[in-house]
Write a protein that holds these residues in place. Structure first.
Motif, PDB file in Angstrom:
ATOM      1  N   LEU A 184      44.214 129.658  72.326  1.00  0.00           N
ATOM      2  CA  LEU A 184      42.998 129.356  72.850  1.00  0.00           C
ATOM      3  C   LEU A 184      41.659 129.606  72.277  1.00  0.00           C
ATOM      4  N   ASP A 215      40.174 122.456  72.724  1.00  0.00           N
ATOM      5  CA  ASP A 215      39.377 122.004  73.868  1.00  0.00           C
ATOM      6  C   ASP A 215      39.792 121.860  75.386  1.00  0.00           C
ATOM      7  N   GLU A 216      39.268 121.017  76.047  1.00  0.00           N
ATOM      8  CA  GLU A 216      39.598 121.063  77.562  1.00  0.00           C
ATOM      9  C   GLU A 216      41.149 120.632  77.949  1.00  0.00           C
ATOM     10  N   ARG A 217      41.368 119.857  76.874  1.00  0.00           N
ATOM     11  CA  ARG A 217      42.933 119.439  77.004  1.00  0.00           C
ATOM     12  C   ARG A 217      43.827 120.457  76.837  1.00  0.00           C
ATOM     13  N   ALA A 242      43.271 123.588  77.187  1.00  0.00           N
ATOM     14  CA  ALA A 242      43.161 124.601  78.053  1.00  0.00           C
ATOM     15  C   ALA A 242      43.958 124.323  79.304  1.00  0.00           C
ATOM     16  N   GLY A 243      43.686 122.957  79.850  1.00  0.00           N
ATOM     17  CA  GLY A 243      44.303 122.143  80.907  1.00  0.00           C
ATOM     18  C   GLY A 243      45.677 122.366  80.785  1.00  0.00           C
ATOM     19  N   GLY A 253      46.143 125.202  83.232  1.00  0.00           N
ATOM     20  CA  GLY A 253      45.905 124.467  84.671  1.00  0.00           C
ATOM     21  C   GLY A 253      46.840 124.756  85.722  1.00  0.00           C
ATOM     22  N   ARG A 269      45.968 128.402  86.968  1.00  0.00           N
ATOM     23  CA  ARG A 269      44.597 128.294  87.862  1.00  0.00           C
ATOM     24  C   ARG A 269      45.088 127.798  89.377  1.00  0.00           C
ATOM     25  N   GLN A 307      38.954 119.299  91.828  1.00  0.00           N
ATOM     26  CA  GLN A 307      39.130 119.053  90.461  1.00  0.00           C
ATOM     27  C   GLN A 307      39.119 117.655  89.786  1.00  0.00           C
ATOM     28  N   THR A 364      37.832 114.707  88.218  1.00  0.00           N
ATOM     29  CA  THR A 364      36.618 114.363  87.620  1.00  0.00           C
ATOM     30  C   THR A 364      36.617 112.995  87.350  1.00  0.00           C
TER      31      THR A 364
END
Ligand SMILES: CC(C)(COP(=O)(O)OP(=O)(O)OC[C@H]1O[C@@H](n2cnc3c(N)ncnc32)[C@H](O)[C@@H]1OP(=O)(O)O)[C@@H](O)C(=O)NCCC(=O)NCCS
Length: 217
Positions: free
Chosen positions: A104, A109-111, A113-114, A118, A121, A202, A204
């Motif tokens: 990372l 990107d967010e994908r 990281a997710g 995810g 978290r 969460q 979105t």
């Protein structure tokens, strides 16, 4: 629904299982990476997440069919509100955590990281819940996954039955689990578990919801 006696055997997880279940995890939950051709990242997400679940699960139950691992249930136990570590998996987990973190940091990107973090978290939410001393936070079903071609044969129910026995043997009377709208959460309603909380924070715009279920062991 009950399983066909003799069709499946059950045992604890060993290091050789990691890639098999990483591949299954990858198939079930990393579509957003695989759809854009990021297969290596998807497999890293699978390997890291499976090792993370193993690391926080002193109880692991693997189902085999024909000598091949095809389903997995991981169960965590809390000591004074803190998840007990499975020492057998700890080094593998630390190594894959370092790999996922480095990946990372190289740019993502967010994908990415997710897919990588995810679930981590979600576990942090579970740990905050456990730290409150809630009556259900004695044990946690961390993961329940069946290979698609073996779903609908009673294995999910059988693994949960075995998990409940192991939870009772560990001295716990109640347990909880977390699932979400991208997983087969209807299953837990169907088998009569009680939804004890849901979290829309969460969402979105895609309706993403985290559900928490609890039950007697
Ligand atoms: C959800 C899952 C664990 C269920 O395991 P399974 O082996 O297919 O389920 P079983 O065959 O043991 O089914 C037991 C009962 O639950 C029902 N059931 C199974 N999946 C269901 C679903 N998604 N929604 C509602 N009911 C479901 C079955 O019809 C059966 O009902 P019956 O006893 O009244 O006949 C499995 O489908 C799976 O691995 N899914 C992908 C990963 C996932 O989402 N895991 C759970 C959330 S983290």
């Amino acid at each position: 629904m009950t399983i066909n006696p003799g069709e499946f055997t059950f045992r604890a997880a060993c290091h050789e299982d990691l890639d098999e279940f990483a591949d299954l995890y990858c198939t079930l939950w990393t579509n957003s990476l695989r759809n854009r051709g990021d297969f290596e990242d998807a497999m890293l997400a699978g390997r890291y997440n499976i090792s993370m679940q193993f690391n926080r699960s002193p109880i692991t139950i693997v189902a085999e069919a024909g000598g091949k691992p095809i389903a997995l249930c991981c169960v965590g136990v809390f000591d004074d509100g803190k998840p007990r570590v499975n020492e057998y998996w700890h080094e593998r987990y630390e190594d894959l955590l370092a790999q996922a973190t480095a990946r990372l940091e190289q740019g993502g990107d967010e994908r990415l990281a997710g897919c990588l973090f995810g679930d981590t978290r979600e576990k942090a939410t579970a740990d905050r819940f456990a730290a409150t001393g809630n009556e259900f936070a004695q044990a946690q079903i961390n993961l329940l996954i069946i290979r698609p071609e073996f779903q609908g044969k009673g294995l999910g129910g059988e693994l949960l039955r075995r998990a409940r026995t192991a939870i009772r043997e560990a001295g716990c009377t109640k347990f909880f689990l977390m699932t979400d709208s991208e997983s087969d959460w209807h299953f837990y309603d169907h088998i009569g578990m009680t939804r004890i909380a849901e979290d829309h924070s969460q969402d979105t715009g895609d309706g993403f919801t985290v559900y928490m279920y609890g039950d007697e062991a």
